[in-house]
Design an enzyme around this catalytic site. Structure first.
Site: not given
Length: 793
Positions: A78, A339
């Site tokens: 690029e 519990s």
């Protein structure tokens, strides 16, 4: 003259700089792109990803993920001069203008990577004017960002067809890897697609993509960009890819973290990918087998005790199960804890010196100021040691210990441990809070057990890891000159914490919880040698709506909740039978063959001989003694009084008090010194025990204080009773008394009702309205309660 020229020069430079600064302020850069939020595991792999607000897959590529191979391929293809120009390449512009005017070669716009970033940030129609604006933006970008950051922006914005943008999105959706784990062939594939995103579509045009990839590989090889052997190997690599769904592990935690950090593109969680995947699979498979029992959901939390990091987080069995409300998060849902808080209560009581492991606690029907708890199996055991009460999760002893400790002291510690529902409703909580009367989440409960595993020191669980040095805040590129702030190391942040319990109390509770027999193995199984040792506790909420099982060892704490998000109960829903098998499946999968180093008694803990009949320090009449742990200078040193000396008449028919004892003709004998409620329980159950003879009937002295007066166990004080007139319902009268009491006298509204044995249950039919119920024993001691009776026709 030179001085005047220099002044003009500097003035001109200043004017230009001011003009550029003004233009930069008047026309600021476009906002940072909107990224797809992604949640990472500890190792940096992507656990979960979301579409960005514009419904695109645009996952942010971090700088560390831009490999040298990707960097070279992109720059070679690029913008070779990317490192040298300032956003615009003048030479490329001249060459492009020459080609475009002469009509020779491919028409090009000479766009640099920076110019492409400007166009991707502000898409516009391709015109000459827009090209000039693009150049100005490119220059502006170069002034604000470093080259690496501009390249990062480019790789985050390049199109890959459809709604896929950015190299990381493409790598994950097509190759199921992040960019830094791609091969050379895969990297080049992603480098060439952005120029032709519509023509080179992975999964649809693989043959065309393969040809283009190989063409560029040969070009890169000819340019000497990569070693020849690497290029040759890449040319042989097949390209058989298709689009895959985005990662969806840990959906509940991912959603939670994204909501917590709404402006953060990359969130690093504390989860470990392998543990998370295993926990999800085990939970899903286990709940599938429970559906025929009317149970549709489960939640799991796995915590590393050393770091307090959550390494697996399963909010439901299946996030996509809409019928079972699978999108609910069972980790944070407030449910009745059953519990599961009992170990924490007993540890607090140990620290207060109220109890020791061998101390005997009454396990008999008891009325605690109007609250009458029952054990899970509806049975009582008379008297049990604390360690047995905890191991078998007995309710009545737990309520008795909480009553002795005090509800405010208990809830204050829960608030310090991060229980938000307790914090909001602390004033309304009572004795029932130890049996599930206070709402709690799996996250909060698991945090308490992590506290036990860490010697009583509490710190919040960690759901996210500290950000890495290359991450940027709020998903925005970092400006030039910015530096990441240092953060304390994980070990530094995980160490310490607030001391909620002593190390000794935490060890004693752990020692008790680790004595339980594992339900997944036969007794003495040889295969258990490689399985992790675990201390664990179960819980079942009222109505069997929630089943809990939470366990821990030195390495991990694992919390499991099983139930239905609708709140519907199931007869099979108990912690021991339903939640515990999944708990041990998880431990066996995550910690199989792990070092079984176990907790050792802390130096502050000591042991002593106690009376086996009471668990207290031996007195004069304690021949049976056992060894018990205790906390020096903390545990009570009260002497055992399980028997008491009584003056008995020569024929054994009467007892005397000191005031009425004759000068001669009596003897001294030892009798059990039982609590009134324990004696009443033995009497009611027909259990043999040596009961005191009645007191000397000629004694005129009323003995004892108010504390020895009868305790009315029914009816409950300040309670409204609704009776059905048609069914002729009656009210029950019962009480507990001192051992010497033989008879009690019942009164209603100060009117004599009848005389009964001390342990007799009396029924009568009351009139509607307020009632005063009185009970007087045969020593003249009296107790009153007030109730209201309403009658239904």
């Amino acid at each position: 003259m030179k001085r005047r020229s220099a002044i003009r020069l500097f003035t001109g430079i200043g004017v230009v700089a001011l003009l550029l600064w003004s233009l930069d302020r008047l026309f600021p850069l476009p906002p940072a792109p909107l990224y797809s939020p992604i949640v990472l595991a500890q190792d940096g792999t992507v656990l979960h990803a979301y579409l960005n607000p514009t419904q695109k897959w645009r996952m942010k590529t971090e700088l560390r993920e831009i490999t040298p191979v990707l960097r070279k391929a992109i720059l070679e293809k690029e913008d070779r001069w990317f490192r040298w120009h300032y956003g615009v390449n003048p030479l490329a512009l001249v060459q492009a203008a020459g080609r475009n005017l002469s009509g020779r070669g491919r028409t090009t716009g000479a766009s640099t990577i920076t110019m492409q970033v400007a166009r991707l940030l502000e898409p516009k129609e391709r015109t000459l004017l827009n090209k000039l604006l693009e150049m100005l933006r490119a220059t502006q970008l170069e002034a604000h960002y470093s080259k690496d950051e501009i390249l990062q922006l480019y790789l985050n914005l390049v199109p890959y067809g459809g709604n896929v943008e950015g190299v990381k999105s493409a790598a994950l959706l097509y190759f199921q890897q992040t960019p830094d784990y791609l091969s050379l062939a895969q990297t080049v594939t992603l480098a060439i697609i952005p120029n032709r995103p519509r023509g080179l579509v992975l999964g649809r045009n693989n043959a065309a993509v393969l040809r283009e990839r190989n063409r560029w590989l040969r070009r890169f090889g000819a340019a000497g960009l990569f070693p020849a052997q690497d290029v040759a190997d890449a040319l042989l690599e097949p390209l058989d890819v298709q689009r895959h769904p985005a990662p969806t592990l840990a959906p509940h935690l991912a959603r939670r973290l994204v909501r917590q950090f709404p402006h953060q593109a990359i969130i690093r969680s504390s989860l470990q990918r392998s543990k998370q995947s295993k926990a999800e699979d085990l939970t899903r498979g286990y709940v599938r087998r429970l559906r025929e029992l009317g149970i549709s959901q489960a939640a799991v939390l796995v915590v590393n005790n050393r770091t307090r990091q959550v390494e697996a987080y399963v909010g439901s069995a299946d996030f996509r199960d809409f019928a079972g409300q699978g999108q609910n998060d069972g980790v944070v849902a407030v449910r009745s804890p059953g519990s599961t808080l009992k170990p924490f209560l007993y540890a607090l009581a140990l620290d207060r010196g109220l109890v020791t492991p061998k101390l005997l606690l009454p396990d008999v029907p008891t009325n605690f100021q109007g609250y009458r708890p029952e054990n899970f199996d509806k049975r009582c055991n008379g008297e049990v040691t604390l360690e047995r009460a905890l191991a078998y999760s007995l309710n009545i002893p737990a309520v008795r210990v909480l009553n002795q400790l005090g509800v405010p002291a208990f809830t204050e510690k829960l608030q310090q441990a991060g229980f938000q529902n307790v914090k909001r409703n602390r004033a309304q909580l009572g004795l029932s809070s130890i049996l599930g009367g206070c709402g709690a989440s799996l996250e909060e409960l698991t945090g308490v057990y992590v506290t036990l595993a860490n010697g009583g020191r509490y710190a919040p669980l960690r759901l996210a890891s500290p950000p890495g040095p290359l991450s940027f805040r709020e998903g925005e590129p970092r400006r030039r000159g910015s530096e990441s702030s240092g953060s304390p190391s994980l070990q530094e942040r995980a160490s310490g914490g607030e001391a909620l319990l002593s190390e000794s109390a935490a060890f004693l509770v752990t020692d008790i919880l680790s004595q339980l027999t594992r339900p997944d193995l036969p007794l003495g199984a040889a295969s258990s040698m490689r399985l992790p040792k675990v201390a664990w506790k179960t819980g079942t909420s009222y109505g069997r709506r929630d089943a809990w099982s939470i366990g821990y060892n030195r390495q991990y704490t694992i919390g499991v909740w099983v139930g239905n998000f609708s709140g519907q109960g199931s007869p099979a829903l108990t912690g021991a039978d339903v939640a515990t098998p999944l708990l041990f499946d998880l431990f066996n999968a995550l910690a199989y063959n792990a070092p079984n180093d176990w907790f050792v008694p802390p130096a502050a803990l000591d042991f002593r001989l106690v009376c086996a009949e009471s668990g207290r320090v031996p007195g004069e009449n304690c021949p049976n003694q056992v060894i018990d742990y205790f906390l020096p200078n903390v545990s009570t040193g009260q002497r055992c009084q399980h028997v008491r000396e009584v003056l008995v008449s020569g024929d054994g028919s009467y007892t005397y008090c000191r005031a009425c004892a004759p000068a001669a003709g009596f003897r001294r004998e030892l009798y059990p010194n039982l609590l009134p409620e324990v004696a009443a329980y033995k009497e009611a159950q027909g259990l043999p025990y040596r009961r005191l003879p009645p007191h000397n009937p000629q004694c005129q002295r009323v003995r004892g204080g108010r504390e020895l007066a009868p305790t009315i166990t029914s009816p409950t004080a300040n309670t409204e009773y609704v009776l059905n007139a048609r069914e002729q319902q009656q009210l029950l009268l019962s009480c507990t008394t001192d051992n010497e009491v033989r008879q009690v006298h019942w009164y209603v509204n100060d009117q004599f009702l009848r005389t009964a044995r001390a342990t007799e249950r009396v029924f009568f039919r009351p009139k509607p309205g307020p009632l005063k119920i009185s009970c007087a024993d045969d020593h003249g001691r009296n107790t009153d309660v007030l109730v209201t009776v309403t009658e239904l026709e």
